[in-house]
Design a protein around this motif. Structure first.
Motif, short mmCIF file in Angstrom:
data_model
loop_
_atom_site.label_atom_id
_atom_site.label_comp_id
_atom_site.label_asym_id
_atom_site.label_seq_id
_atom_site.Cartn_x
_atom_site.Cartn_y
_atom_site.Cartn_z
N VAL A 1 -55.54 44.44 65.70
CA VAL A 1 -56.70 44.08 66.52
C VAL A 1 -56.69 42.57 66.71
N VAL A 2 -56.78 42.14 67.97
CA VAL A 2 -56.90 40.72 68.28
C VAL A 2 -58.16 40.47 69.09
N ARG A 3 -58.72 39.30 68.89
CA ARG A 3 -59.89 38.87 69.67
C ARG A 3 -59.40 37.93 70.77
N VAL A 4 -59.89 38.14 71.97
CA VAL A 4 -59.53 37.30 73.11
C VAL A 4 -60.80 36.59 73.59
N GLU A 5 -60.75 35.26 73.56
CA GLU A 5 -61.85 34.44 74.06
C GLU A 5 -61.25 33.44 75.04
N GLY A 6 -61.34 33.77 76.34
CA GLY A 6 -60.68 32.96 77.35
C GLY A 6 -59.18 33.05 77.15
N ALA A 7 -58.54 31.89 76.98
CA ALA A 7 -57.09 31.87 76.75
C ALA A 7 -56.75 31.88 75.26
N ARG A 8 -57.78 31.91 74.41
CA ARG A 8 -57.56 31.83 72.97
C ARG A 8 -57.47 33.22 72.34
N LEU A 9 -56.47 33.39 71.48
CA LEU A 9 -56.27 34.64 70.74
C LEU A 9 -56.50 34.38 69.27
N SER A 10 -57.09 35.36 68.58
CA SER A 10 -57.19 35.25 67.14
C SER A 10 -56.98 36.62 66.51
N HIS A 11 -56.45 36.61 65.32
CA HIS A 11 -56.18 37.83 64.56
C HIS A 11 -57.48 38.34 63.96
N MET B 1 -63.67 39.66 73.59
CA MET B 1 -63.12 40.99 73.78
C MET B 1 -62.16 41.29 72.64
N LEU B 2 -62.24 42.51 72.12
CA LEU B 2 -61.32 42.96 71.08
C LEU B 2 -60.33 43.96 71.69
N ILE B 3 -59.05 43.75 71.41
CA ILE B 3 -58.00 44.65 71.89
C ILE B 3 -57.30 45.26 70.68
N LEU B 4 -57.19 46.58 70.69
CA LEU B 4 -56.47 47.32 69.65
C LEU B 4 -55.08 47.63 70.16
N GLY B 5 -54.06 47.06 69.53
CA GLY B 5 -52.68 47.37 69.86
C GLY B 5 -52.20 48.50 68.97
N LEU B 6 -51.44 49.42 69.55
CA LEU B 6 -50.95 50.58 68.82
C LEU B 6 -49.44 50.73 68.97
N ASP B 7 -48.79 51.03 67.86
CA ASP B 7 -47.36 51.33 67.85
C ASP B 7 -47.19 52.70 67.22
N PRO B 8 -47.36 53.77 68.03
CA PRO B 8 -47.33 55.12 67.46
C PRO B 8 -45.96 55.53 66.95
N SER B 9 -45.99 56.22 65.82
CA SER B 9 -44.79 56.80 65.22
C SER B 9 -45.26 57.87 64.26
N LEU B 10 -44.51 58.94 64.14
CA LEU B 10 -44.91 60.01 63.24
C LEU B 10 -44.88 59.58 61.78
N ALA C 1 -64.26 51.01 62.54
CA ALA C 1 -64.43 49.77 61.78
C ALA C 1 -64.45 48.53 62.66
N HIS C 2 -63.67 48.52 63.74
CA HIS C 2 -63.51 47.29 64.53
C HIS C 2 -64.11 47.35 65.93
N ARG C 3 -64.41 48.52 66.42
CA ARG C 3 -65.03 48.72 67.73
C ARG C 3 -64.35 47.93 68.85
N PRO C 4 -63.06 48.19 69.08
CA PRO C 4 -62.35 47.46 70.15
C PRO C 4 -62.90 47.82 71.52
N ASP C 5 -62.74 46.88 72.46
CA ASP C 5 -63.17 47.11 73.84
C ASP C 5 -62.17 47.95 74.61
N ARG C 6 -60.91 47.81 74.24
CA ARG C 6 -59.85 48.62 74.84
C ARG C 6 -58.67 48.68 73.89
N ALA C 7 -57.73 49.55 74.23
CA ALA C 7 -56.52 49.69 73.42
C ALA C 7 -55.30 49.52 74.33
N ALA C 8 -54.17 49.29 73.70
CA ALA C 8 -52.91 49.16 74.44
C ALA C 8 -51.80 49.75 73.59
#
Length: 157
Positions: free
Chosen positions: A17-27, A1-10, A58-65
């Motif tokens: 974007v991080v990849r989550v595979e079970g308990a493992r995270l990768s950049h 699963m790919l998660i897109l993290g966002l820190d909005p600012s003008l 470009a990255h096609r994340p499964d969800r964003a946060a």
């Protein structure tokens, strides 16, 4: 699963974007979308929306946060943040990507272990959790922290 993290600012929206595979995270990737402070508001918002749309394509994340919105002491700053956030979230909406929101204290607690952590502590933990990742700047670091927190929280927040 790919998660897109966002820190909005003008001025500069961070993304990660991080990849989550079970308990493992990768950049996967990270960056910042800067706007020209002299440009009209509509143009700046368009830059943010288009930039996030490019990241999604470009990255096609499964969800964003994203962090939940907070009120600044300065009402103008709060309004500008809300407008930037709207542009960023709209890009996710157009791509039909779910966006989960988390309180800033919860993000810090999920990444560092304490909700009172400062930016320096968050950035230090990123080096531990995502070894070898070259982070584009402070806004990108915050976005990666949001993505990691979302992975750890499993949608709670």
């Amino acid at each position: 699963m790919l998660i897109l993290g966002l820190d909005p600012s003008l001025s500069c929206t961070g993304w990660g974007v991080v990849r989550v595979e079970g308990a493992r995270l990768s950049h996967v990737a990270n960056g910042q979308i800067a706007t020209d402070a002299k440009a009209p508001m509509a143009a700046r918002l368009a830059v943010l929306q288009a930039g996030v749309a490019e990241v999604i394509a470009a990255h096609r994340p499964d969800r964003a946060a994203a962090e939940e919105v907070f009120a600044n002491k300065n009402p103008q700053s709060t309004l500008k943040l809300a407008q930037a956030r709207g542009a960023v979230l709209a890009a996710c909406g157009v791509a039909n990507i779910e966006v989960r929101e988390h309180a800033a204290r919860l993000v810090k607690k999920a990444v560092v272990g304490t909700g009172a952590a400062d930016k320096r502590q968050v950035q230090a933990m990123l080096k531990v959790l995502l070894p070898g990742a070259q982070v584009a700047g402070a806004d990108a670091a915050d976005a990666l922290a949001v993505a990691i927190a979302d992975a750890h929280l499993g949608g709670r927040g």
